[in-house]
Design a protein around this motif. Structure first.
Motif, PDB file in Angstrom:
ATOM      1  N   ARG A 193       0.829  -1.207   0.000  1.00  0.00           N
ATOM      2  CA  ARG A 193       0.000   0.000   0.000  1.00  0.00           C
ATOM      3  C   ARG A 193       0.866   1.261   0.000  1.00  0.00           C
ATOM      4  O   ARG A 193       0.581   2.216  -0.739  1.00  0.00           O
ATOM      5  N   SER A 194       1.916   1.287   0.794  1.00  0.00           N
ATOM      6  CA  SER A 194       2.793   2.452   0.855  1.00  0.00           C
ATOM      7  C   SER A 194       3.473   2.712  -0.480  1.00  0.00           C
ATOM      8  O   SER A 194       3.556   3.853  -0.948  1.00  0.00           O
ATOM      9  N   VAL A 195       3.959   1.643  -1.114  1.00  0.00           N
ATOM     10  CA  VAL A 195       4.638   1.784  -2.402  1.00  0.00           C
ATOM     11  C   VAL A 195       3.675   2.329  -3.457  1.00  0.00           C
ATOM     12  O   VAL A 195       4.007   3.264  -4.199  1.00  0.00           O
ATOM     13  N   LEU A 196       2.472   1.754  -3.524  1.00  0.00           N
ATOM     14  CA  LEU A 196       1.498   2.172  -4.533  1.00  0.00           C
ATOM     15  C   LEU A 196       1.009   3.593  -4.274  1.00  0.00           C
ATOM     16  O   LEU A 196       0.854   4.384  -5.214  1.00  0.00           O
ATOM     17  N   THR A 197       0.773   3.929  -3.009  1.00  0.00           N
ATOM     18  CA  THR A 197       0.308   5.272  -2.679  1.00  0.00           C
ATOM     19  C   THR A 197       1.340   6.319  -3.094  1.00  0.00           C
ATOM     20  O   THR A 197       1.002   7.342  -3.702  1.00  0.00           O
ATOM     21  N   ASP A 198       2.599   6.067  -2.773  1.00  0.00           N
ATOM     22  CA  ASP A 198       3.650   7.028  -3.114  1.00  0.00           C
ATOM     23  C   ASP A 198       3.800   7.162  -4.622  1.00  0.00           C
ATOM     24  O   ASP A 198       3.964   8.279  -5.145  1.00  0.00           O
ATOM     25  N   TRP A 199       3.735   6.061  -5.336  1.00  0.00           N
ATOM     26  CA  TRP A 199       3.971   6.122  -6.780  1.00  0.00           C
ATOM     27  C   TRP A 199       2.810   6.795  -7.506  1.00  0.00           C
ATOM     28  O   TRP A 199       3.030   7.640  -8.383  1.00  0.00           O
ATOM     29  N   THR A 200       1.563   6.463  -7.144  1.00  0.00           N
ATOM     30  CA  THR A 200       0.430   7.080  -7.833  1.00  0.00           C
ATOM     31  C   THR A 200       0.298   8.559  -7.486  1.00  0.00           C
ATOM     32  O   THR A 200      -0.269   9.336  -8.255  1.00  0.00           O
ATOM     33  N   ALA A 201       0.838   8.960  -6.313  1.00  0.00           N
ATOM     34  CA  ALA A 201       0.790  10.372  -5.919  1.00  0.00           C
ATOM     35  C   ALA A 201       1.998  11.147  -6.415  1.00  0.00           C
ATOM     36  O   ALA A 201       2.127  12.346  -6.147  1.00  0.00           O
TER      37      ALA A 201
END
Length: 332
Positions: free
Chosen positions: A171-179
């Motif tokens: 979740r942290s990886v995806l949140t940072d990348w999409t943001a």
């Protein structure tokens, strides 16, 4: 009504679309950007949804939010609009039900569902929702995650400390990348995402060891520490259990950082405590309060290790009081 093409990175919202055209707009955009589906809103306002798609090397990431609605990929849609991918969908807000040929899954915020887009499904959201989705081509999934594919949709949540830590890290990886805050290049981030998905899927699909792949082990360990710093019981043994390795192997993982797991935990606690002590908004908290909040056994121990690490006491780290607040008020 015109429907935008789907570039490598794109964002759309139905709010700017006439309510009567929102469903058609949403279905057409998803057909081009992600997957063919049908959508049914259940709000008097109609479908209020937004989607951001980001290319991550060979993967596609999507950040999707909306009000109550149902999406469905029927057998007819699967034939008419084929899609050869495995989706990893992580619900970050709301709740959902996932119907498939073999049954129904109840999905809560924080859960991840892994499913094959070649099989029909229905995803229902009874309230406001948000999800992060990873579109993994089936060939890539077979090569890097699980050779057996996903015959039946799989649900991952908090069944174990290891599973919870993996989902949280993903979740942290995806949140940072999409943001747009992701660190590292697309290729290395893609490898991390595939490692994490493999670590979740392989034990159930191929019966392999539940230990995460090596590139993601340190990230999972650090994520687990970040979420448990307030727990005074947090120790290297707990982190090792969450990562799914022995404490000896955990030490080898942390060798690249130059500190031991125990030292890393201590330094993270000290950093967070110092951050709070220097924040004027925390002036009402005592040093003992801060020490307790970040998992230190006693104020005396906290003061000693804080001074050893920073060269001054916790009290010295506090901001000077505002002179205006100390000035006596004039009586009228």
């Amino acid at each position: 009504m015109t429907t935008p093409a789907a570039p490598a990175a794109s964002h759309v919202s139905t709010r700017c679309v006439d309510p009567a055209d929102r469903v058609d707009f949403w279905e057409e955009y998803n057909r081009k950007a992600l997957v063919g589906l049908t959508c049914s809103p259940y709000s008097e306002q109609g479908l209020l949804a937004s989607q951001t798609n980001v290319q991550l090397h060979d993967l596609r990431l999507a950040d999707i939010a909306g009000n109550e609605h149902v999406i469905e990929r029927t057998p007819r849609t699967c034939r008419a609009l084929p899609k050869d991918s495995v989706f990893a969908t992580l619900l970050t807000a709301g709740q959902a039900v996932f119907f498939h040929a073999g049954g129904c899954l109840s999905v809560r915020a924080g859960d991840l569902v892994l499913y094959d887009t070649r099989q029909s499904y229905l995803f229902g959201f009874p309230s406001t929702m948000r999800q992060l989705l990873v579109d993994i081509p089936s060939r890539t999934f077979s090569e890097h995650c699980a050779a057996g594919g996903v015959a039946t949709p799989l649900l991952f949540g908090g069944e174990s400390a290891t599973e919870g830590a993996l989902v949280s890290t993903l979740r942290s990886v995806l949140t940072d990348w999409t943001a747009g805050r992701g660190s590292g290049d697309a290729v290395s981030t893609e490898a991390t995402v595939l490692d994490l998905v493999r670590s979740l899927a392989a034990p159930r699909v191929d019966g392999q060891s539940p230990a995460p792949a090596r590139p993601s082990q340190l990230m999972v360990a650090k994520e687990y520490v970040a979420h448990h710093l307030c727990d005074p019981r947090l120790c290297a043994e707990h982190v090792a259990d969450a990562v799914g390795v022995s404490t000896r192997h955990l030490s080898r993982i942390f060798a690249t950082t130059g500190v031991s797991p125990s030292r890393y935990i201590l330094e993270q606690r000290l950093a967070r405590a110092r951050e709070q002590l220097t924040d004027p908004r925390s002036r009402h908290l005592t040093v003992a309060d801060v020490a307790h909040q970040w998992g230190f056994a006693s104020q005396a121990h906290f003061t000693r290790v804080f001074r050893d690490h920073f060269g001054h006491t916790p009290g010295d780290a506090r901001p000077a009081p505002d002179p205006a607040a100390l000035r006596p008020r004039r009586r009228g």
